[in-house]
Structure formats: C-alpha cells, structure tokens
Design a protein around this motif. Structure first.
Motif, PDB file in Angstrom:
ATOM      1  N   GLN A  35      -6.061  15.895  -5.543  1.00  0.00           N
ATOM      2  CA  GLN A  35      -5.846  14.790  -4.618  1.00  0.00           C
ATOM      3  C   GLN A  35      -5.715  13.505  -5.423  1.00  0.00           C
ATOM      4  N   TYR A  36      -4.942  12.567  -4.928  1.00  0.00           N
ATOM      5  CA  TYR A  36      -4.855  11.268  -5.583  1.00  0.00           C
ATOM      6  C   TYR A  36      -5.026  10.169  -4.550  1.00  0.00           C
ATOM      7  N   ALA A  37      -5.503   9.030  -5.012  1.00  0.00           N
ATOM      8  CA  ALA A  37      -5.865   7.934  -4.121  1.00  0.00           C
ATOM      9  C   ALA A  37      -4.666   7.028  -3.849  1.00  0.00           C
ATOM     10  N   PRO A  38      -4.730   6.205  -2.811  1.00  0.00           N
ATOM     11  CA  PRO A  38      -3.662   5.226  -2.577  1.00  0.00           C
ATOM     12  C   PRO A  38      -3.587   4.221  -3.719  1.00  0.00           C
ATOM     13  N   GLU A  39      -2.408   3.655  -3.892  1.00  0.00           N
ATOM     14  CA  GLU A  39      -2.248   2.545  -4.813  1.00  0.00           C
ATOM     15  C   GLU A  39      -2.050   1.274  -3.997  1.00  0.00           C
ATOM     16  N   TYR A  99      -1.230  -4.350  -9.868  1.00  0.00           N
ATOM     17  CA  TYR A  99      -1.456  -3.035  -9.259  1.00  0.00           C
ATOM     18  C   TYR A  99      -2.861  -2.539  -9.563  1.00  0.00           C
ATOM     19  N   LYS A 100      -3.437  -1.875  -8.578  1.00  0.00           N
ATOM     20  CA  LYS A 100      -4.670  -1.130  -8.755  1.00  0.00           C
ATOM     21  C   LYS A 100      -4.431   0.310  -8.329  1.00  0.00           C
ATOM     22  N   ASN A 101      -5.026   1.235  -9.065  1.00  0.00           N
ATOM     23  CA  ASN A 101      -4.854   2.666  -8.793  1.00  0.00           C
ATOM     24  C   ASN A 101      -3.394   3.061  -8.739  1.00  0.00           C
ATOM     25  N   LEU A 102      -2.590   2.510  -9.648  1.00  0.00           N
ATOM     26  CA  LEU A 102      -1.164   2.819  -9.690  1.00  0.00           C
ATOM     27  C   LEU A 102      -0.970   4.320  -9.841  1.00  0.00           C
ATOM     28  N   GLN A 103      -0.145   4.892  -8.966  1.00  0.00           N
ATOM     29  CA  GLN A 103       0.131   6.324  -9.018  1.00  0.00           C
ATOM     30  C   GLN A 103       1.165   6.597 -10.106  1.00  0.00           C
ATOM     31  N   TYR A 113       0.848  -1.201   0.000  1.00  0.00           N
ATOM     32  CA  TYR A 113       0.000   0.000   0.000  1.00  0.00           C
ATOM     33  C   TYR A 113       0.875   1.239   0.000  1.00  0.00           C
ATOM     34  N   ARG A 114       0.619   2.124  -0.924  1.00  0.00           N
ATOM     35  CA  ARG A 114       1.263   3.434  -0.971  1.00  0.00           C
ATOM     36  C   ARG A 114       0.196   4.486  -0.723  1.00  0.00           C
ATOM     37  N   GLY A 115       0.421   5.317   0.279  1.00  0.00           N
ATOM     38  CA  GLY A 115      -0.600   6.273   0.672  1.00  0.00           C
ATOM     39  C   GLY A 115      -0.960   7.252  -0.421  1.00  0.00           C
ATOM     40  N   GLY A 116      -2.165   7.764  -0.350  1.00  0.00           N
ATOM     41  CA  GLY A 116      -2.577   8.822  -1.251  1.00  0.00           C
ATOM     42  C   GLY A 116      -2.007  10.154  -0.802  1.00  0.00           C
ATOM     43  N   GLY A 117      -2.391  11.222  -1.496  1.00  0.00           N
ATOM     44  CA  GLY A 117      -1.826  12.510  -1.144  1.00  0.00           C
ATOM     45  C   GLY A 117      -2.637  13.674  -1.660  1.00  0.00           C
ATOM     46  N   LEU A 118      -2.240  14.852  -1.208  1.00  0.00           N
ATOM     47  CA  LEU A 118      -2.861  16.098  -1.631  1.00  0.00           C
ATOM     48  C   LEU A 118      -1.936  16.848  -2.564  1.00  0.00           C
ATOM     49  N   GLN A 119      -2.527  17.562  -3.508  1.00  0.00           N
ATOM     50  CA  GLN A 119      -1.802  18.458  -4.390  1.00  0.00           C
ATOM     51  C   GLN A 119      -2.455  19.830  -4.297  1.00  0.00           C
ATOM     52  N   SER A 167       3.439  19.465 -12.906  1.00  0.00           N
ATOM     53  CA  SER A 167       3.659  18.055 -12.640  1.00  0.00           C
ATOM     54  C   SER A 167       2.641  17.572 -11.617  1.00  0.00           C
ATOM     55  N   VAL A 168       1.939  16.501 -11.936  1.00  0.00           N
ATOM     56  CA  VAL A 168       0.888  15.995 -11.058  1.00  0.00           C
ATOM     57  C   VAL A 168       1.008  14.476 -10.952  1.00  0.00           C
ATOM     58  N   THR A 169       0.309  13.949  -9.969  1.00  0.00           N
ATOM     59  CA  THR A 169       0.181  12.505  -9.814  1.00  0.00           C
ATOM     60  C   THR A 169      -1.260  12.122 -10.070  1.00  0.00           C
TER      61      THR A 169
END
Length: 784
Positions: A544-548, A577-581, A528-534, A595-597
């Motif tokens: 914002q992006y979701a966890p992968e 992978y699901k929701n790969l960042q 699990y890789r956490g999501g984040g804010l932009q 640049s965005v994720t």
C-alpha cells in the motif's frame, strides 16, 4: 517561507518593469484597427469562461491548427507543445512530476475530455481529432478538479456542431506510407438542434524493424468516430451530448539498448561489483528478434453529456455526466526479456458532476458536487518477467540455460516467471464537494479563495498467479492454475478490504489589474493524489502507498497589448511535495523484478515559464515559450537501488554454483533531480502569409523546440542521463482564392533527432524507445 515570497515577488516586479512600458504606450496611443490583432482566446480552466489574458492561473492553449501543423494525432503526442509538459509511462508529466511505471496507479496529471475525467493511460494513444482546443493547466488543481491533479490538468475540448450546413475533410500521405484521413460534417436539423459527425483514420507501415513479428514495430493504426449533438431545448436550457468510438491496433515501440554495464573486477564469490564500465550501444534489446506478438488492441466507447441551465442572468447550473468503456486485448510492452499483454481487460468509468456558477456584482462563484467510479470488472494481464544480468554475473545464466547467452562483456537473459493477474473489481470510488470564489475588493483588486473536500476508496479485488517462466500462453492462461501444474505463488485478494483516503484541498490568492491590459496575480494552492493498494503478495512495505500532497506558491502576469497583437504570460512558482509517490523496481524473492510505488519524503520544484504570441503585422505570427525548471528530492532515504541489486533468478542459481547471493540494495536519493525534468526548454513558432494577386495565399511556417538534458530515473545515474535535443517542424501551405481548398507540404523533425520517449536503467543495461524520426509528406484538404 520568507525566501519564497521574496523570490516570487522579485520575479513579478522584474516582469512588471519589462511589460509596463508597452502597456502605457498602448494606452496612450489612439485605437488602431482591432481586426488586425488576433481574437482573444477564451478558456474554461476554472470552470467558467474567461479570457486567457485575464485568467489568474498557469494555463496554455493548443488549437487544432497547431495539432495539424505538427501532425499530432493522439494525446500522448502533445508533449513539448506547452511549457513543462512531458510524457511518463502512465500519462503526462508536468514540471517533472509524472510516473515512470505503466502500472503505478493514476497519473499525476488529470486528463479530461470535454470536462470528463479519463484515468486510463491507454486512452492517450487513441485518435485525437476534430478538436476545438486543448487547455493545459500547470500546477495543482485541487479545488476545482480534485484528486490526481497534483501536477496539472489536460483538458481536451472537442468541436461543437456548427449552425450552418458544412464540413471539412483532408487526406495526408507521408513517409512510412502513412495515410491519414479525417472529415467532419455539420448538419443543422433545426434552428435549435444541430449534429456534427467526425471521423478519423491514420495508418502507416511502422518505422521500427519487423524481425519475427507479423508487423513492424512502431506502427500506427488508429481509427475514431464521434457524433456530437447540441440542442437548445429552451432559450435557457442547452444540452450537448456526444458519443465516440476509438480503436488502436498499432504495434509496440521497438526497444533498444542505450548502454551495457560490465563489471571487470566483480567477485562472484563475495557478491561484490567493483567499478562499472559503461559500454555504449545502439543494438536491439536482446531477445527482441524472437518476439512474435507486438500488436496493441485497445477499443473504447465514450458517452459525454453537458446540460446547462441559465436560471437567471447571474446564475447557471451545469450537469456533467460521462461513461466510458475500454477493452484492452493486446500487447502493451515487449522488450524481448519482459512483456505485458492483456486479455479483454475491461475498464469502466462513470462520473457525475453538478456545477453552480454565480456572478453578480463583485462576486464570482463556482461550487459543486462530484461522484466518480472506475473499475476493472473482468479481464486478465499476463506478464512474462524475464531477467537480465551483466557480465561476468551473467555466467550464472549461461550455466542454467540462458535465453540469450552472455558473450564476452555483453549481458545475458533468462526466463524467470509468468505472472497472471485476474481482475474482478479493481478500481476506485471518489466523491467531493467544492467551492471557489472571487470577490472584487476594488474595481482593480480581487481576492479569491477555494476549498474542496475529497473522500476516496481504493479496491484491489484480483487474483495473482506466479508460474514458471515462458509456460503461460493466451490459450493456456488460467486465474489459479499453472499449465505445468507447478505453482510458484498464488494470492487471492478478491475479499481484500478497501483502503480509504480523504483530504481537504484549498486555494487562496489575489489578482490585480496593473493596467486595463495587464493582470498580476499571486496564489497559494494545495493538491492531493490519492493513495492506493498493491498486490498483497508484494513485500509488506510495498502493499500500500500513502497519498501525496503538494503546496504550490505561484505568481504571474498576463497581458494582452496593442489591440491583442501581443500576448504575454509569465509564471513563477515553487511546489513543495510531501509523500511524493515515486515508481521504482524492487526485486521480490518470489516474483523477481516488480514495479511498485513508494512514497518519497519530500521534493521541491521551482521554475519560471514565459509565453508570448506576437502579431507584428496582419500577416505575421510569432509565438513561443521559454521554461526554466529546478527540481530536487529534499529527502528520499532508503530508496530501491536497482543498479546494485541482483534479480531473483540470479540469487536462486548463484549459490548452487558456489557464488554469493546479492541482497537488494537501497540508496539515499536526497538532493537528486526528479526524472523527466529538463532545466531548460523552449519553443518558437513563426508563420508569414504571402497574399497572391489571385486571392490565394501561401504560408510558410516553422516550429522549433529545444530542451536540455534530463535524468530518466530518480537515482540520477549516468546511464540514465538523456542528452538534450532540438526538433524543427517545417510547413508550406497553399490556400486557394475561394478559401475552400488547401494543400500543405510538411517536414517534421527535420534534424532527424533521435528523441527518447522512455529510458529505463537497471543493473545490467539501459533500454530506450524512440519517437518518430524525420517524416515528410503532403496534406490536401477542403472545407465548405
């Protein structure tokens, strides 16, 4: 699932058929002199000590001797030393998973120093010296290491203090006037307390051009100091604490054009591109010859503590605590069109982890609790975001004051905007509980299972100011006011609510002793890789992006044969992978290129790694690996299409001249290969010791690496196709009869291969920077 199981099982059966005859021959033979083989390597990859040949996990080990042989002085130079390890812009990439943006959140590969997580990619460029070993774990490590380890973990273990008074030192001189010096001394204060002091310095003139900058591009200027103490407080209580200082004042890499895009049939009236003509180039990026500031300035201080209590013969408790402070006050990117620099941007991290290790009879268990926080409490980032355009579209820039005018079929550049980010609490918090255990069903068969619950909080407390281009300087910068009085955009996120994410990761598997010296295993694990804010000033879809998440199916063999003369490691895997960042560049109507994720829907990675070390005689060592990797985006619709999207400045100016604006384009990248993922890579190393009558030794050695082509970006365009290459490092070492003095001659990158470290294709061109060319020199050292 059935196809995956059959594929992994088939690979394991073939591997057993190859390795079993060797094991049976070894068991049937009488015991030979075990001192002729290599000592068994011990790893702590699963937070307990175990022999490498008995570790049911995909892990490789790099020693300090190997680092010295290849002149590796920073963590970012570890690439190619083990299978599938590459470099991405914000850290490492493993098995094709890694970010292509330096500001796209946390790396997918968790980097740890002495067991303490460090999230900063800037820390990878600091001096890496006096190392006991580097362990590289491939695949998700969600149960033991938690979030941000979906692709793997790199553990850098520094050297412990010795029990006897002694030390070592070396000095190296090489091409580009490189001088590298390092030293370490062990001081046993008492029978129970010892201190080790180690220092490092590495400088050179740089191998890039100087142009108008004060110093040449691609210059190394590293310094480091570490003090480590180890105290046996009681026979059952041991405390290890270290404090380190690091400084990087080198310069940025020079940026070159790999190719230029030209659209001879473009129609500016309708905004249509027509077929592209790709013109190869090896020129400096336009505008780089005008750059004056290219110096990095990163300073770090770290304190790391490990307190171990052996409560009973079967139970131990370990408390890991760490604090780091990093100050970035220099330039981290400069292309002549775009630059990024920081003004005393602080990053503070602290963590605490309590591990419980229990081993009794058939049970082996590690469990623990984890607390972590990182924050940017203060500091600023200044982006000079210029724009480029291909011919004939660049004629628009020519009409409105191009920074570098377009001539003929060449690209043109123009100043766009300056973006100032002021930080006041950007960062994350995380806490977790985990447990992983192994139970012996028989004396040869074991089952393992693990689980981890993680709760994350991401904050984005910052201000973002957008000003007219080329107007903000270090002396005029402000959090909320542009120097000209003209503000294009301003966003204040200091009161923005945090985002919360959580996940339960798990692992299960079996491992089996085929013989006394051969281990076979199969596991299924998740990560699990956490999501984040932009920035909230981004378009709504990119705030914002979701966890992968990833599920990894893995099977492997580990074998130590012929009295440890032969080590074999074979791993086959598939990662879903699901929701790969994925990092990409969008064209914001106000800010221009940003640049965005984003989250790709699905990706699949599968491959096979084979590693081996051979000691056919006490004087010969042969080691290497072969890696095959197959990656695919199974589903990635509506991805940003950078090659068919004009930038903001073009869309502002073009209608004034009667031309059509070009809206941002999207594309479907489903079926494409992942970036930075060579299908084939391999390394071979060989060394032979010639013993002289005087007792001295001469050891020639060679390291050879080869990899196939890669794509630099998810769009898999031909402009971003990077050809395969080879790299050979040669060494000749003389050790004196006393064992105290050595002299080493070396040539690294003997082919003088031009090895790209970062390739970025956009609508106008493709840029790249390059690793060290051929280097050579001499190293003299002694130990006592």
């Amino acid at each position: 699932m059935k196809a995956i199981t059959l594929w992994l099982s088939g690979t394991a059966v073939v591997s057993l058929a190859v390795a079993a005859p060797h094991a049976m021959a070894q068991e049937a033979s009488s015991a030979t002199a075990s001192d002729k083989g290599a000592p068994e390597i011990v790893v702590t990859a699963q937070k307990r000590s175990e022999r490498l040949s008995k570790a049911p996990i995909s892990v490789s080990v790099v020693t300090q001797a190997a680092l010295d042989r290849q002149s590796i002085v920073s963590a970012d130079q570890l690439i190619t030393t083990v299978p599938s390890l590459q470099l991405s812009q914000n850290g490492f990439a493993i098995r094709g998973i890694g970010s292509n943006s330096s500001f796209s959140g946390y790396s997918t590969v968790a980097t740890q120093f002495d067991g303490i997580y460090n999230p900063s990619s800037a820390a990878l460029g600091l001096a890496m010296f006096d190392i006991a070993s580097v362990e590289v774990l491939r695949g998700p490590q969600g149960t033991v290491y938690g979030r941000n380890a979906t692709a793997g973990v790199v553990n850098v273990n520094t050297a412990d203090p010795g029990r006897d008074l002694g030390g070592s030192a070396s000095v190296q001189y090489g091409r580009f006037n490189e001088i590298k010096a390092q030293a370490a001394v062990d001081v046993p204060v008492s029978d129970t307390f010892a201190v080790r002091v180690a220092g490092f310095r590495d400088v050179n003139d740089g191998y890039g051009p100087q142009l108008k900058a004060a110093e040449r591009f691609d210059k190394t200027d590293l310094a480091g100091l570490r003090v480590t103490a180890k105290w046996a407080i009681t026979p059952t209580l041991t405390w290890r604490i270290s404090g380190s200082y690091g400084r990087n004042q080198g310069t940025d890499a020079a940026i070159y054009l790999r190719n230029v895009n030209y659209y001879p049939d473009a129609n500016l009236k309708t905004g249509s591109f027509g077929p592209v003509t790709i013109i190869p180039s090896d020129a400096l990026n336009p505008g780089l010859d005008q750059v004056a500031a290219n110096r990095q300035d990163v300073t770090s201080y770290d304190v790391r503590s490990r307190l171990v209590w052996q409560a009973t013969s079967s139970l131990s408790l370990t408390w890991l605590a760490g604090y780091s402070w990093l100050d970035n006050n220099g330039v981290t990117a400069t292309t002549g069109v775009f630059s990024q620099e920081y003004l005393h941007d602080k990053t503070n991290t602290w963590s605490n982890e309590l591990d419980i290790n229990y081993q009794q009879g058939p049970i082996k268990l590690v469990a623990g609790a984890y607390l972590y926080q990182d924050t940017q409490p203060s500091g600023l980032r200044l982006l000079h975001a210029g724009n480029t355009a291909p011919a004939p579209f660049a004629a628009v820039y020519n009409a409105f004051g191009a920074l570098v005018p377009s001539v003929g079929n060449q690209i043109g550049t123009i100043n766009a905007v300056d973006v100032v980010n002021t930080y006041s609490g950007e960062g994350s918090r995380s806490h977790a509980f985990f447990g992983q255990g192994t139970y012996s069903l028989t004396d040869r068969l074991r089952v393992q299972a693990g689980v981890r619950g993680t709760w994350d909080e991401a904050t984005a407390h910052e201000q973002q100011l957008v000003c007219p281009g080329a107007t903000v300087t270090r002396s005029t910068i402000s959090a909320d006011t542009c120097p000209t009085g003209v503000t294009i955009a301003y966003t204040d996120d200091r009161s923005r609510a945090p985002a919360h994410f959580s996940r339960v990761s798990w692992k299960t598997g079996l491992d089996y002793d085929v013989t006394r010296d051969i281990l076979a295993y199969a596991t299924v694990s998740t990560g699990y890789r956490g999501g984040g804010l932009q920035s909230s000033s981004n378009p709504a879809a990119y705030q914002q992006y979701a966890p992968e998440t990833v599920t990894n199916y893995e099977a492997g063999l580990r074998a130590s044969l012929y009295d440890h003369r032969v080590y074999i490691g074979l791993t086959a895997y598939q990662m879903d992978y699901k929701n790969l960042q994925v990092s990409s560049i969008i064209v914001d109507p106000v800010q221009g290129p940003v640049s965005v994720t984003t989250n790709a829907a699905k990706a699949r990675i599968r491959g096979v790694d084979f590693e081996t070390t051979l000691h056919p005689t006490p004087r010969d060592t042969l080691s290497g690996y072969v890696s095959w990797l197959d990656t695919r985006f199974l589903s990635f619709p509506n991805a940003p299409d950078n090659l068919h999207s004009a930038d903001t400045m073009y869309n502002i100016f073009a209608p004034i001249l009667g031309y059509a604006a070009i809206p941002s384009a999207t594309a479907d990248y489903s079926g494409n290969r992942l970036p930075n993922a060579p299908r084939f890579s391999a390394r071979a190393s060989y060394a032979h010791v010639f013993a002289l009558e005087s007792g001295a030794r001469i050891t020639p050695s060679a390291d050879f690496y080869v990899q196939s082509m890669i794509y630099a970006s998810a769009d898999n365009v031909v402009q971003g196709r990077v050809a395969g290459y080879t790299k050979t490092d040669l060494n000749l070492r003389f050790d004196g009869a006393s064992g105290h003095l050595y002299v080493n001659l070396f040539v690294n990158n003997a082919e003088n291969s031009r090895i790209t470290t970062n390739v970025v294709p956009v609508w106008s061109s493709t840029t790249a920077n390059y690793a060290l060319p051929r280097t050579y020199g001499v190293r003299v050292g002694f130990k006592y």
